[in-house]
Design a protein around this motif. Structure first.
Motif, PDB file in Angstrom:
ATOM      1  N   LEU A   1       0.816  -1.224   0.000  1.00 44.91           N
ATOM      2  CA  LEU A   1       0.000   0.000   0.000  1.00 44.91           C
ATOM      3  C   LEU A   1       0.845   1.268   0.000  1.00 44.91           C
ATOM      4  O   LEU A   1       0.307   2.357  -0.195  1.00 44.91           O
ATOM      5  N   PHE A   2       2.158   1.137   0.211  1.00 42.47           N
ATOM      6  CA  PHE A   2       3.025   2.307   0.087  1.00 42.47           C
ATOM      7  C   PHE A   2       2.895   2.919  -1.312  1.00 42.47           C
ATOM      8  O   PHE A   2       2.959   4.134  -1.468  1.00 42.47           O
ATOM      9  N   ILE A   3       2.719   2.091  -2.327  1.00 45.64           N
ATOM     10  CA  ILE A   3       2.671   2.576  -3.712  1.00 45.64           C
ATOM     11  C   ILE A   3       1.462   3.483  -3.947  1.00 45.64           C
ATOM     12  O   ILE A   3       1.631   4.621  -4.398  1.00 45.64           O
ATOM     13  N   PRO A   4       0.210   3.042  -3.650  1.00 45.77           N
ATOM     14  CA  PRO A   4      -0.897   3.988  -3.846  1.00 45.77           C
ATOM     15  C   PRO A   4      -0.850   5.186  -2.903  1.00 45.77           C
ATOM     16  O   PRO A   4      -1.327   6.260  -3.246  1.00 45.77           O
ATOM     17  N   GLU A   5      -0.246   5.007  -1.714  1.00 45.34           N
ATOM     18  CA  GLU A   5      -0.090   6.155  -0.820  1.00 45.34           C
ATOM     19  C   GLU A   5       0.803   7.210  -1.459  1.00 45.34           C
ATOM     20  O   GLU A   5       0.514   8.406  -1.376  1.00 45.34           O
ATOM     21  N   PHE A   6       1.886   6.772  -2.110  1.00 45.14           N
ATOM     22  CA  PHE A   6       2.757   7.706  -2.833  1.00 45.14           C
ATOM     23  C   PHE A   6       1.999   8.401  -3.947  1.00 45.14           C
ATOM     24  O   PHE A   6       2.087   9.612  -4.126  1.00 45.14           O
TER      25      PHE A   6
ATOM     26  N   LEU B   1      -7.993   6.723   2.771  1.00 46.86           N
ATOM     27  CA  LEU B   1      -8.441   5.334   2.755  1.00 46.86           C
ATOM     28  C   LEU B   1      -7.259   4.371   2.723  1.00 46.86           C
ATOM     29  O   LEU B   1      -7.236   3.370   3.456  1.00 46.86           O
ATOM     30  N   MET B   2      -6.261   4.666   1.909  1.00 45.39           N
ATOM     31  CA  MET B   2      -5.074   3.794   1.831  1.00 45.39           C
ATOM     32  C   MET B   2      -4.340   3.754   3.168  1.00 45.39           C
ATOM     33  O   MET B   2      -3.928   2.684   3.626  1.00 45.39           O
ATOM     34  N   TYR B   3      -4.185   4.910   3.811  1.00 50.79           N
ATOM     35  CA  TYR B   3      -3.500   4.946   5.099  1.00 50.79           C
ATOM     36  C   TYR B   3      -4.314   4.241   6.182  1.00 50.79           C
ATOM     37  O   TYR B   3      -3.748   3.593   7.061  1.00 50.79           O
ATOM     38  N   VAL B   4      -5.634   4.342   6.134  1.00 49.24           N
ATOM     39  CA  VAL B   4      -6.469   3.650   7.125  1.00 49.24           C
ATOM     40  C   VAL B   4      -6.359   2.141   6.949  1.00 49.24           C
ATOM     41  O   VAL B   4      -6.202   1.407   7.937  1.00 49.24           O
ATOM     42  N   ILE B   5      -6.431   1.668   5.722  1.00 54.70           N
ATOM     43  CA  ILE B   5      -6.296   0.223   5.476  1.00 54.70           C
ATOM     44  C   ILE B   5      -4.915  -0.245   5.927  1.00 54.70           C
ATOM     45  O   ILE B   5      -4.793  -1.281   6.603  1.00 54.70           O
ATOM     46  N   HIS B   6      -3.887   0.515   5.573  1.00 53.19           N
ATOM     47  CA  HIS B   6      -2.521   0.162   5.976  1.00 53.19           C
ATOM     48  C   HIS B   6      -2.410   0.148   7.495  1.00 53.19           C
ATOM     49  O   HIS B   6      -1.772  -0.735   8.076  1.00 53.19           O
ATOM     50  N   GLN B   7      -3.040   1.103   8.146  1.00 49.85           N
ATOM     51  CA  GLN B   7      -2.971   1.186   9.598  1.00 49.85           C
ATOM     52  C   GLN B   7      -3.677   0.011  10.260  1.00 49.85           C
ATOM     53  O   GLN B   7      -3.175  -0.561  11.223  1.00 49.85           O
ATOM     54  N   VAL B   8      -4.828  -0.394   9.751  1.00 47.08           N
ATOM     55  CA  VAL B   8      -5.558  -1.525  10.323  1.00 47.08           C
ATOM     56  C   VAL B   8      -4.710  -2.788  10.255  1.00 47.08           C
ATOM     57  O   VAL B   8      -4.580  -3.526  11.246  1.00 47.08           O
ATOM     58  N   PHE B   9      -4.116  -3.050   9.102  1.00 42.24           N
ATOM     59  CA  PHE B   9      -3.300  -4.250   8.972  1.00 42.24           C
ATOM     60  C   PHE B   9      -1.966  -4.129   9.702  1.00 42.24           C
ATOM     61  O   PHE B   9      -1.418  -5.139  10.156  1.00 42.24           O
TER      62      PHE B   9
END
Length: 150
Positions: free
Chosen positions: A24-29, A134-142
């Motif tokens: 998810l780092f990629i879509p966050e970038f 949304l990407m950071y929230v998903i990354h944070q949950v996992f």
């Protein structure tokens, strides 16, 4: 991707780009960079609001780049303190981006209400800010699930 669930440790090397949630780092970038570019190129009806949006987008872009480079280089060495750091950073970034997305939406609303001619960049920035959130929230949950299992 190697699996649908996250592992209990942070991967090293290029496996960072193939494991979930680290991919998810990629879509966050991408989304964060687009927010940064769009806000920088738009008219600024409320500088204080959009100043926070710029700070968040630049800060998260630089921090995510730094973390990704450290993970790829293997600087974390498999220590659980890095898993904790990752979970804390992802949570902070998610909160920052949520506040930035709301402020950018407010700024865009005022730009439209003041009948500024060009505010399409702001609309796009709002959309990408919420996608980055949304990407950071998903990354944070996992990341929290990985932290709990470590």
């Amino acid at each position: 991707m190697s699996s649908a669930t996250s592992t209990a440790h942070l991967p090293s090397g290029l496996s960072v780009l193939t494991t979930f949630p680290d991919v998810l780092f990629i879509p966050e970038f991408i989304f964060g960079g687009l927010v940064w570019i769009l806000v920088a190129s738009s008219k600024v009806p409320l500088p204080i609001l959009q100043g926070w949006v710029m700070f968040v987008s630049v800060f998260c872009f630089v921090m995510s780049t730094t973390l990704l480079c450290l993970y790829i280089c293997g600087a974390h060495g498999g220590k659980s303190s890095w898993v904790t750091l990752d979970a804390i950073y992802q949570g902070t970034a998610a909160l920052f981006y949520l506040s930035a997305a709301v402020l950018e939406a407010t700024s865009t609303y005022f730009a439209q209400a003041l009948q500024l001619i060009v505010y399409r960049e702001n609309i796009a920035a709002v959309v990408f800010a919420f996608l980055a959130t949304l990407m950071y929230v998903i990354h944070q949950v996992f990341s929290l699930r990985r932290w709990k299992s470590s």
